[in-house]
Design a protein around this motif. Structure first.
Motif, PDB file in Angstrom:
ATOM      1  N   ASP A   1     184.087 -56.461 -36.897  1.00 13.63           N
ATOM      2  CA  ASP A   1     182.789 -55.951 -37.361  1.00 13.63           C
ATOM      3  C   ASP A   1     182.404 -56.492 -38.731  1.00 13.63           C
ATOM      4  OD1 ASP A   1     184.655 -54.568 -38.883  1.00 13.63           O
ATOM      5  OD2 ASP A   1     183.762 -52.602 -38.583  1.00 13.63           O
ATOM      6  N   ASP A   2     183.089 -57.553 -39.179  1.00 10.04           N
ATOM      7  CA  ASP A   2     182.815 -58.076 -40.522  1.00 10.04           C
ATOM      8  C   ASP A   2     182.148 -59.440 -40.508  1.00 10.04           C
ATOM      9  OD1 ASP A   2     183.960 -55.935 -42.122  1.00 10.04           O
ATOM     10  OD2 ASP A   2     185.825 -56.517 -41.141  1.00 10.04           O
TER      11      ASP A   2
ATOM     12  N   ASP B   1     190.352 -58.364 -39.467  1.00  7.05           N
ATOM     13  CA  ASP B   1     189.661 -57.086 -39.230  1.00  7.05           C
ATOM     14  C   ASP B   1     190.679 -56.028 -38.822  1.00  7.05           C
ATOM     15  OD1 ASP B   1     187.412 -55.401 -39.133  1.00  7.05           O
ATOM     16  OD2 ASP B   1     187.321 -55.589 -36.960  1.00  7.05           O
ATOM     17  N   LYS B   2     190.390 -54.787 -39.192  1.00  8.87           N
ATOM     18  CA  LYS B   2     191.283 -53.631 -38.970  1.00  8.87           C
ATOM     19  C   LYS B   2     192.597 -53.824 -39.731  1.00  8.87           C
ATOM     20  CE  LYS B   2     188.102 -52.029 -36.234  1.00  8.87           C
ATOM     21  NZ  LYS B   2     186.934 -52.702 -36.857  1.00  8.87           N
TER      22      LYS B   2
ATOM     23  N   ASP C   1     190.263 -55.256 -44.738  1.00 15.56           N
ATOM     24  CA  ASP C   1     189.869 -56.530 -44.142  1.00 15.56           C
ATOM     25  C   ASP C   1     189.794 -57.732 -45.098  1.00 15.56           C
ATOM     26  OD1 ASP C   1     189.720 -54.910 -41.954  1.00 15.56           O
ATOM     27  OD2 ASP C   1     187.551 -54.665 -42.023  1.00 15.56           O
TER      28      ASP C   1
HETATM   29 MG    MG Z   1     186.155 -54.344 -40.417  1.00 18.73          MG
END
Ligand code: MG
Ligand code: F6R
Length: 349
Positions: A41-42, A120-121, A217
């Motif tokens: 989501d980045d 991510d995460k 992240d």
């Molecule tokens: Mg993220």
């Protein structure tokens, strides 16, 4: 800037918005070149210019680009639109305002291969282990043993993110002290790696830099070859699938899975944690690339192992060490739950 759906990926409209904003800046001469990329989501902006690190105009451009993407995210009602922009107004430098930043100033060599890692995460210390292995582990990096230009080792800059202090550590001489710190990934984070004075590259220049200011992240840039670890030595540590914090609600440990650009959409239990690697040759500040480096089938077994580790860890549910220890949960919602339970306790006999 806003997830789609939930926290799993970046909508193409955000990528297009960022692309047109940076294209404009390139035409106006503010940038030499750029790439807009995404992991989970980045949204990630890769930018080259001649103004040095911490340049106000370049930081403002990044901020305005994220703001423009946030506007689109709000219109599409993407999830958590603008959640990573932690300030209402830009104040000269994007550091500490939400986004992760990894900047380096280099004298471009005749051949300048660079890898941009995006995760991510995860949390800031997620790449401590691979960066250590790349620049200090002779079982990973054959060049540390074989190549005279690598043989004297590298200097690591480590941040204590709790106390806001930093320390320089020479490897191999101070390797055990370095490991004593960076094994605590939630507190001691590798920020930069530099060459020693007798190297081909000046010790003023970073050869690797990792973002450390955001709570999750991280991104990293790593230069390769000609007296530095080879491209394959830079990628090799990611074949492990080492454990990192930051999965589901920023509250769980999981294997860092190297994956292709197209598969960097964490969905199972919001994960498992991902890393992508974009490879470039630099040409007078221009990015020739990217090559999707973890798309290689040689990383298939690493992915398979990460999936097996995922099955095993998930079976542990809300128990440590799948869930992070209490002291690493301060930015999660667990402290609220604990506060409500406090009054339930009575003295034990
Ligand atoms: Mg993220
Ligand atoms: C982890 C992450 C997600 C969210 C989770 C809950 O870094 O981004 O796992 O923490 O989906 O999100 P909210 O609280 O927004 O419902």
């Amino acid at each position: 800037m806003g997830g789609y759906p939930g926290h799993s990926s970046v909508h193409s409209a955000l990528i297009e918005t960022a692309q047109s904003k940076l294209e404009e800046a390139k035409k106006a001469g503010a940038l030499i070149d750029f790439r807009v990329m995404a992991c989970g989501d980045d949204l990630a902006l890769l930018m080259s210019h001649k103004n040095g690190c911490d340049n106000g105009e370049v930081h403002a451009l990044a901020w305005e680009t994220f703001e423009a993407a946030t506007e689109v995210a709000k219109r599409l009602k993407l999830y958590g639109a603008g959640q990573d922009l932690m300030a209402d107004a830009f104040s000269g430098n994007i550091r500490g305002m939400g986004p992760s930043v990894a900047e380096m100033e280099i004298n471009e060599r005749t051949g300048e291969p660079v890898v941009a890692f995006m995760t991510d995460k995860t949390k800031p210390g997620a790449v401590n282990l691979p960066i250590f292995k790349i620049f200090a582990d002779p079982f990973n990096t054959a060049g540390l043993v074989i190549d005279p230009a690598c043989h004297h080792g590298f200097t690591f800059e480590v941040l204590d993110i709790k106390e806001h202090k930093k320390v320089l550590m020479d490897c191999p001489g101070e390797m055990y002290d370095l490991l004593a710190l960076i094994g605590t990934t939630s507190r001691y984070v590798i920020k930069r790696v530099r060459c020693k004075p007798n190297s081909k590259i000046s010790e003023q220049e970073a050869v690797a830099v990792v973002s450390t200011e955001s709570k999750d992240d991280p991104v990293a840039l790593v230069r390769c070859q000609s007296g530095l670890p080879a491209l394959g030595e830079v990628l090799e540590p990611f074949a492990l699938g080492h454990l990192v914090g930051g999965w589901m609600r920023g509250s769980h440990n999981g294997p860092l899975m190297p994956c292709s650009f197209e598969t960097a959409h964490p969905t199972r239990f919001d994960g498992p944690p991902r890393v992508i690697a974009a490879g470039f040759q630099m040409a007078n500040g221009n990015f020739v690339g990217p090559v999707d480096l973890f798309k290689d089938v040689a990383f298939d077994r690493a992915r398979q192992r990460c999936l097996e580790i995922t099955d095993y860890l998930r079976a542990n549910g809300p128990f440590e060490p799948q869930r992070l220890p209490m002291e690493d949960m301060e930015y999660t919602t667990l402290p609220q739950v604990m506060k409500a339970l406090k009054n339930r306790f009575v003295n034990a006999e």
